[in-house]
Design a protein around this motif. Structure first.
Motif, PDB file in Angstrom:
ATOM      1  N   GLN A  82       0.839  -1.186   0.000  1.00  0.00           N
ATOM      2  CA  GLN A  82       0.000   0.000   0.000  1.00  0.00           C
ATOM      3  C   GLN A  82       0.883   1.247   0.000  1.00  0.00           C
ATOM      4  N   ALA A  83       0.730   2.069  -1.014  1.00  0.00           N
ATOM      5  CA  ALA A  83       1.505   3.310  -1.073  1.00  0.00           C
ATOM      6  C   ALA A  83       0.926   4.321  -0.083  1.00  0.00           C
ATOM      7  N   GLN A  84       1.797   5.115   0.524  1.00  0.00           N
ATOM      8  CA  GLN A  84       1.336   6.152   1.430  1.00  0.00           C
ATOM      9  C   GLN A  84       0.587   7.218   0.632  1.00  0.00           C
ATOM     10  N   ALA A  85      -0.571   7.586   1.142  1.00  0.00           N
ATOM     11  CA  ALA A  85      -1.419   8.542   0.429  1.00  0.00           C
ATOM     12  C   ALA A  85      -0.747   9.913   0.357  1.00  0.00           C
ATOM     13  N   LEU A  86      -0.802  10.522  -0.815  1.00  0.00           N
ATOM     14  CA  LEU A  86      -0.339  11.890  -0.971  1.00  0.00           C
ATOM     15  C   LEU A  86      -1.403  12.825  -0.414  1.00  0.00           C
ATOM     16  N   ARG A  87      -0.968  13.907   0.213  1.00  0.00           N
ATOM     17  CA  ARG A  87      -1.896  14.849   0.833  1.00  0.00           C
ATOM     18  C   ARG A  87      -1.670  16.247   0.278  1.00  0.00           C
ATOM     19  N   VAL A  88      -2.758  16.954   0.053  1.00  0.00           N
ATOM     20  CA  VAL A  88      -2.683  18.347  -0.351  1.00  0.00           C
ATOM     21  C   VAL A  88      -3.584  19.180   0.546  1.00  0.00           C
ATOM     22  N   ALA A  89      -3.194  20.420   0.739  1.00  0.00           N
ATOM     23  CA  ALA A  89      -4.012  21.389   1.487  1.00  0.00           C
ATOM     24  C   ALA A  89      -4.543  22.411   0.496  1.00  0.00           C
ATOM     25  N   ILE A  90      -5.831  22.688   0.565  1.00  0.00           N
ATOM     26  CA  ILE A  90      -6.496  23.560  -0.405  1.00  0.00           C
ATOM     27  C   ILE A  90      -7.115  24.746   0.320  1.00  0.00           C
ATOM     28  N   ALA A  91      -6.838  25.953  -0.172  1.00  0.00           N
ATOM     29  CA  ALA A  91      -7.312  27.187   0.452  1.00  0.00           C
ATOM     30  C   ALA A  91      -8.436  27.802  -0.362  1.00  0.00           C
ATOM     31  N   VAL A  92      -9.584  27.991   0.267  1.00  0.00           N
ATOM     32  CA  VAL A  92     -10.707  28.702  -0.343  1.00  0.00           C
ATOM     33  C   VAL A  92     -10.703  30.100   0.282  1.00  0.00           C
ATOM     34  N   VAL A  93     -10.081  31.047  -0.414  1.00  0.00           N
ATOM     35  CA  VAL A  93      -9.810  32.367   0.155  1.00  0.00           C
ATOM     36  C   VAL A  93     -10.903  33.356  -0.243  1.00  0.00           C
ATOM     37  N   LEU A  94     -11.485  34.028   0.759  1.00  0.00           N
ATOM     38  CA  LEU A  94     -12.535  35.017   0.526  1.00  0.00           C
ATOM     39  C   LEU A  94     -11.998  36.427   0.717  1.00  0.00           C
TER      40      LEU A  94
END
Length: 211
Positions: A82-94
């Motif tokens: 099982q490959a380690q999951a890649l993670r991303v952080a997403i910004a919804v900027v107002l």
């Protein structure tokens, strides 16, 4: 062996075969380290023609030892691995009634998205969201609320979403290699840029509540 089409995954496997850090690989290719991070975050992306050519040259000049390691890495993993999951952080900027978007190159077309960045092991996703927003767009923001997390239906990465408030800075394209444009769009017009079916539902709920 020849690679017919370089993707984010195969480019990162070449980096692994060369045993280079993101910084060293970026220097070898003559591109930004942030671009390499984006390849890790989006393994399914297909590179533009000029990047394909850069990767072709890097592979050809790498030598037989690297090419052998690369061929081994291309082999599909054993079913039990099982490959380690890649993670991303997403910004919804107002900013008032506007939302910040970036227009990315990739997969042979242009796509509008929220600013995002890969989360390295040990890093706080909210910090990555803020830092990558500034790095890509020049906009300073602060996290107001964590909106949730999901496995992205297109890329397969684990995506964590944050609702953020604009603090300072004009929206400018600070990563011209990967992005075509950066802009503020009215919240009411968001689905003209990103189809509603592709938007994480809590984002739409948060934007409606903020109206």
């Amino acid at each position: 062996m020849d690679i017919a089409t370089w993707t984010g995954r195969t480019a990162c496997l070449l980096q692994q075969a060369m045993r280079l850090t993101n910084e060293a690989f970026a220097e070898r290719l003559g591109i930004s380290e942030r671009t390499i991070s984006r390849w890790h975050a989006n393994p399914a992306m297909v590179h533009r023609t000029e990047v394909q050519q850069i990767l072709d040259i890097a592979y050809e000049e790498a030598g037989e030892a690297v090419q052998r390691r690369f061929a081994l890495l291309l082999r599909p993993p054993e079913p039990s691995v099982q490959a380690q999951a890649l993670r991303v952080a997403i910004a919804v900027v107002l900013r008032g009634d506007d939302v910040l978007l970036v227009c990315r190159r990739g997969d042979g077309e242009l796509r509008w998205q929220f600013p995002a960045g890969m989360v390295k092991p040990g890093a706080a996703p909210e910090t990555v969201a803020v830092q990558e927003t500034h790095g890509e767009t020049g906009v300073h923001c602060t996290v107001r609320q964590r909106l949730g997390e999901r496995v992205h239906p297109v890329t397969g990465v684990v995506a964590t979403y944050f609702l953020c408030d604009h603090l300072a800075g004009e929206a400018t394209n600070r990563d011209a290699v990967e992005n075509v444009d950066v802009t503020w769009v009215p919240r009411a017009a968001l689905t003209r840029f990103i189809p509603s079916a592709q938007i994480y539902p809590p984002i739409l709920s948060a934007l409606e509540a903020a109206a």
